[in-house]
Design a protein around this motif. Sequence first.
Motif, PDB file in Angstrom:
ATOM      1  N   SER A  53       0.812  -1.213   0.000  1.00 58.45           N
ATOM      2  CA  SER A  53       0.000   0.000   0.000  1.00 58.45           C
ATOM      3  C   SER A  53       0.845   1.262   0.000  1.00 58.45           C
ATOM      4  O   SER A  53       0.305   2.356  -0.029  1.00 58.45           O
ATOM      5  CB  SER A  53      -0.918  -0.006   1.231  1.00 58.45           C
ATOM      6  OG  SER A  53      -0.140  -0.076   2.415  1.00 58.45           O
ATOM      7  N   ASP A  54       2.171   1.138   0.057  1.00 60.67           N
ATOM      8  CA  ASP A  54       3.048   2.296   0.048  1.00 60.67           C
ATOM      9  C   ASP A  54       3.522   2.546  -1.375  1.00 60.67           C
ATOM     10  O   ASP A  54       4.306   1.770  -1.916  1.00 60.67           O
ATOM     11  CB  ASP A  54       4.245   2.049   0.980  1.00 60.67           C
ATOM     12  CG  ASP A  54       5.165   3.267   1.063  1.00 60.67           C
ATOM     13  OD1 ASP A  54       4.873   4.279   0.390  1.00 60.67           O
ATOM     14  OD2 ASP A  54       6.177   3.201   1.781  1.00 60.67           O
ATOM     15  N   PRO A  55       3.063   3.611  -2.044  1.00 61.63           N
ATOM     16  CA  PRO A  55       3.445   3.830  -3.443  1.00 61.63           C
ATOM     17  C   PRO A  55       4.927   4.105  -3.621  1.00 61.63           C
ATOM     18  O   PRO A  55       5.428   4.018  -4.745  1.00 61.63           O
ATOM     19  CB  PRO A  55       2.597   5.040  -3.852  1.00 61.63           C
ATOM     20  CG  PRO A  55       2.281   5.736  -2.569  1.00 61.63           C
ATOM     21  CD  PRO A  55       2.181   4.664  -1.530  1.00 61.63           C
ATOM     22  N   LEU A  56       5.655   4.447  -2.544  1.00 65.61           N
ATOM     23  CA  LEU A  56       7.084   4.729  -2.656  1.00 65.61           C
ATOM     24  C   LEU A  56       7.945   3.519  -2.319  1.00 65.61           C
ATOM     25  O   LEU A  56       9.178   3.607  -2.370  1.00 65.61           O
ATOM     26  CB  LEU A  56       7.467   5.893  -1.733  1.00 65.61           C
ATOM     27  CG  LEU A  56       6.693   7.206  -1.902  1.00 65.61           C
ATOM     28  CD1 LEU A  56       7.264   8.263  -0.965  1.00 65.61           C
ATOM     29  CD2 LEU A  56       6.735   7.690  -3.334  1.00 65.61           C
ATOM     30  N   ALA A  57       7.293   2.381  -1.973  1.00 61.18           N
ATOM     31  CA  ALA A  57       8.053   1.242  -1.467  1.00 61.18           C
ATOM     32  C   ALA A  57       9.041   0.696  -2.491  1.00 61.18           C
ATOM     33  O   ALA A  57      10.097   0.185  -2.123  1.00 61.18           O
ATOM     34  CB  ALA A  57       7.089   0.139  -1.021  1.00 61.18           C
ATOM     35  N   GLY A  58       8.710   0.775  -3.777  1.00 59.77           N
ATOM     36  CA  GLY A  58       9.593   0.219  -4.795  1.00 59.77           C
ATOM     37  C   GLY A  58      10.724   1.133  -5.209  1.00 59.77           C
ATOM     38  O   GLY A  58      11.530   0.770  -6.071  1.00 59.77           O
ATOM     39  N   LEU A  59      10.809   2.325  -4.617  1.00 60.54           N
ATOM     40  CA  LEU A  59      11.836   3.291  -5.001  1.00 60.54           C
ATOM     41  C   LEU A  59      13.076   3.144  -4.130  1.00 60.54           C
ATOM     42  O   LEU A  59      13.008   2.701  -2.983  1.00 60.54           O
ATOM     43  CB  LEU A  59      11.287   4.713  -4.868  1.00 60.54           C
ATOM     44  CG  LEU A  59      10.028   5.060  -5.677  1.00 60.54           C
ATOM     45  CD1 LEU A  59       9.605   6.487  -5.371  1.00 60.54           C
ATOM     46  CD2 LEU A  59      10.258   4.877  -7.160  1.00 60.54           C
ATOM     47  N   SER A  60      14.196   3.545  -4.681  1.00 63.05           N
ATOM     48  CA  SER A  60      15.425   3.591  -3.893  1.00 63.05           C
ATOM     49  C   SER A  60      15.337   4.739  -2.893  1.00 63.05           C
ATOM     50  O   SER A  60      14.438   5.591  -2.971  1.00 63.05           O
ATOM     51  CB  SER A  60      16.627   3.794  -4.810  1.00 63.05           C
ATOM     52  OG  SER A  60      16.588   5.084  -5.400  1.00 63.05           O
ATOM     53  N   ALA A  61      16.292   4.773  -1.944  1.00 65.61           N
ATOM     54  CA  ALA A  61      16.287   5.846  -0.943  1.00 65.61           C
ATOM     55  C   ALA A  61      16.381   7.216  -1.604  1.00 65.61           C
ATOM     56  O   ALA A  61      15.691   8.162  -1.209  1.00 65.61           O
ATOM     57  CB  ALA A  61      17.438   5.635   0.043  1.00 65.61           C
ATOM     58  N   ALA A  62      17.240   7.325  -2.636  1.00 62.96           N
ATOM     59  CA  ALA A  62      17.394   8.606  -3.324  1.00 62.96           C
ATOM     60  C   ALA A  62      16.104   8.988  -4.060  1.00 62.96           C
ATOM     61  O   ALA A  62      15.694  10.154  -4.064  1.00 62.96           O
ATOM     62  CB  ALA A  62      18.560   8.539  -4.305  1.00 62.96           C
ATOM     63  N   GLN A  63      15.446   7.979  -4.662  1.00 62.32           N
ATOM     64  CA  GLN A  63      14.206   8.257  -5.373  1.00 62.32           C
ATOM     65  C   GLN A  63      13.082   8.646  -4.405  1.00 62.32           C
ATOM     66  O   GLN A  63      12.257   9.505  -4.709  1.00 62.32           O
ATOM     67  CB  GLN A  63      13.791   7.039  -6.197  1.00 62.32           C
ATOM     68  CG  GLN A  63      14.658   6.796  -7.422  1.00 62.32           C
ATOM     69  CD  GLN A  63      14.301   5.507  -8.133  1.00 62.32           C
ATOM     70  OE1 GLN A  63      13.983   4.492  -7.497  1.00 62.32           O
ATOM     71  NE2 GLN A  63      14.335   5.527  -9.448  1.00 62.32           N
ATOM     72  N   GLN A  64      13.042   8.004  -3.237  1.00 64.57           N
ATOM     73  CA  GLN A  64      12.039   8.369  -2.248  1.00 64.57           C
ATOM     74  C   GLN A  64      12.228   9.804  -1.775  1.00 64.57           C
ATOM     75  O   GLN A  64      11.260  10.544  -1.584  1.00 64.57           O
ATOM     76  CB  GLN A  64      12.102   7.408  -1.058  1.00 64.57           C
ATOM     77  CG  GLN A  64      11.621   6.004  -1.378  1.00 64.57           C
ATOM     78  CD  GLN A  64      11.478   5.140  -0.140  1.00 64.57           C
ATOM     79  OE1 GLN A  64      11.258   5.647   0.945  1.00 64.57           O
ATOM     80  NE2 GLN A  64      11.609   3.827  -0.309  1.00 64.57           N
ATOM     81  N   THR A  65      13.485  10.200  -1.590  1.00 62.42           N
ATOM     82  CA  THR A  65      13.766  11.587  -1.193  1.00 62.42           C
ATOM     83  C   THR A  65      13.286  12.555  -2.267  1.00 62.42           C
ATOM     84  O   THR A  65      12.672  13.586  -1.978  1.00 62.42           O
ATOM     85  CB  THR A  65      15.269  11.767  -0.950  1.00 62.42           C
ATOM     86  OG1 THR A  65      15.686  10.902   0.110  1.00 62.42           O
ATOM     87  CG2 THR A  65      15.594  13.201  -0.576  1.00 62.42           C
ATOM     88  N   GLN A  66      13.559  12.204  -3.540  1.00 62.29           N
ATOM     89  CA  GLN A  66      13.118  13.046  -4.654  1.00 62.29           C
ATOM     90  C   GLN A  66      11.603  13.095  -4.735  1.00 62.29           C
ATOM     91  O   GLN A  66      11.004  14.160  -4.953  1.00 62.29           O
ATOM     92  CB  GLN A  66      13.696  12.524  -5.968  1.00 62.29           C
ATOM     93  CG  GLN A  66      13.275  13.306  -7.211  1.00 62.29           C
ATOM     94  CD  GLN A  66      13.782  14.735  -7.194  1.00 62.29           C
ATOM     95  OE1 GLN A  66      14.978  14.955  -7.056  1.00 62.29           O
ATOM     96  NE2 GLN A  66      12.874  15.700  -7.315  1.00 62.29           N
ATOM     97  N   ALA A  67      10.938  11.936  -4.544  1.00 66.08           N
ATOM     98  CA  ALA A  67       9.478  11.884  -4.625  1.00 66.08           C
ATOM     99  C   ALA A  67       8.836  12.742  -3.543  1.00 66.08           C
ATOM    100  O   ALA A  67       7.870  13.469  -3.800  1.00 66.08           O
ATOM    101  CB  ALA A  67       8.997  10.439  -4.510  1.00 66.08           C
ATOM    102  N   ARG A  68       9.368  12.680  -2.319  1.00 64.80           N
ATOM    103  CA  ARG A  68       8.804  13.506  -1.243  1.00 64.80           C
ATOM    104  C   ARG A  68       9.031  14.991  -1.508  1.00 64.80           C
ATOM    105  O   ARG A  68       8.163  15.826  -1.227  1.00 64.80           O
ATOM    106  CB  ARG A  68       9.420  13.108   0.099  1.00 64.80           C
ATOM    107  CG  ARG A  68       8.945  11.760   0.630  1.00 64.80           C
ATOM    108  CD  ARG A  68       9.279  11.611   2.114  1.00 64.80           C
ATOM    109  NE  ARG A  68      10.699  11.780   2.372  1.00 64.80           N
ATOM    110  CZ  ARG A  68      11.595  10.804   2.355  1.00 64.80           C
ATOM    111  NH1 ARG A  68      11.202   9.568   2.079  1.00 64.80           N
ATOM    112  NH2 ARG A  68      12.865  11.042   2.613  1.00 64.80           N
ATOM    113  N   ALA A  69      10.197  15.320  -2.070  1.00 65.34           N
ATOM    114  CA  ALA A  69      10.471  16.722  -2.391  1.00 65.34           C
ATOM    115  C   ALA A  69       9.495  17.234  -3.450  1.00 65.34           C
ATOM    116  O   ALA A  69       8.995  18.366  -3.356  1.00 65.34           O
ATOM    117  CB  ALA A  69      11.915  16.874  -2.876  1.00 65.34           C
ATOM    118  N   ASP A  70       9.193  16.397  -4.450  1.00 65.95           N
ATOM    119  CA  ASP A  70       8.251  16.805  -5.492  1.00 65.95           C
ATOM    120  C   ASP A  70       6.834  16.907  -4.939  1.00 65.95           C
ATOM    121  O   ASP A  70       6.092  17.838  -5.277  1.00 65.95           O
ATOM    122  CB  ASP A  70       8.288  15.811  -6.660  1.00 65.95           C
ATOM    123  CG  ASP A  70       9.577  15.911  -7.462  1.00 65.95           C
ATOM    124  OD1 ASP A  70      10.148  17.015  -7.525  1.00 65.95           O
ATOM    125  OD2 ASP A  70      10.020  14.887  -8.019  1.00 65.95           O
TER     126      ASP A  70
END
Length: 421
Positions: free
Chosen positions: A282-299
């Motif tokens: 249920s976490d849409p960011l679960a498949g992202l790397s740590a760097a990608q999760q940081t970018q996704a939250r920033a966006d």
Amino acid sequence: MRARAAASGAQVKQVSYTRGFTYSTQVLRLTLPGSTGASQTLLVTNDIQHGPLPALKGVGQATVTTTFRPEDPQAQAAYARAFPDRQPQVQTVIGLAGDTHSRVDVPGGTLTEQGTTVNWQALGGTVDVQGNDTRLNLSWPGLTVSDPGDGDPTTGTIGRVTLTGENRRNGPADPIGLGRASLTLDRAALQGDGASMNLTGLNISADTAAQGNYLNSTVKYDVGTLSLPGPDGAAQSLRDLQLHLSLGHLAREPLARLLVLLNDAPRELDGAQPGQPDSAVSDPLAGLSAAQQTQARADLLAVLQDNPVLTLDRLNVTQPAGNVTLTGRLALPGAARLNDSQLQALSDQPAALLPLTDLQLKLSATWDALNTLFGNFGPLAQMADIDTLISAGYLTRSGDQLGLDLRFDQGRATLNGQSME
């Protein structure tokens, strides 16, 4: 095709590819997520005739004939019974410049399974892609379904359906695009068990437009008439059903980056990825790397801090006794104060959004119309007596007109101008 499928949670894998001098065949496996958890698999076959004179029908790179069939043997047998002579297909002509013209062809037919007979008309249409512009035009006259039952027949009808749309993207990597789409259904009916449901004039439309560096998107649901059995068995007739929603002031660049990240994230169709906890599904960011999760939250933070606005332009029901209309507006002006750690905390404490929120809901209705609407829903009529709601201050009355004005102003709530604290 992989990118488009991934956006909806599907997967595409190549099974085989046989290349000839003027003719090639490609087989793909398209796995679709099921609503109950079990996935559905289709085998997609592309029969490709190469240019420069593909199939001797014109100048271009290729002509591709695409057919589909279920991978499951039982479903495949039923599919063959439904289309014994000619399968549904999409024929695509690829021009020298890469533009494509596709014609969709689904033959009409009749199929009887376990006593239920389905008769459907042929579906046809075109899809044109020219550069970053896409145009869609599909039309289907509809179908009928009949089931004799055990002395209590059931029948259903769907009238003409049309789907049109146009979309323009900034480039191949643009996941959003601008444009409009419209789905119309002339009529639908279901009769059985001594009751009937009839619907006419369904129209669903969506429109996305740019305003500087921001996007404004609108979706509208409209129904001409709807007839349903009421709690006492008598038919209830409604007309001019409208639900109009708009989402505006969306920062386009961070939203586009966020969508690309989410679309590219690896996912499994039937649950969590190996080694991941169930909560990761249920976490849409679960498949992202740590760097990608940081970018996704920033966006995501950038989108929220630009104060997007969700507007309920109109929710309306018209009855013989009058109209019931609801409008509203939701904004997050307090999101400008959020930082990354506070954003992460919101998923565990969604109530923390209330002090950041501006919300307004307004209800307008005649007494008879609202009373009739409550009466259409038996349990609701018992819970919500209009006179009680008026005396408690939830509704205001002026003559035959009822109203409600609910507001949340970054933590301060009022109802009809009175504080709720």
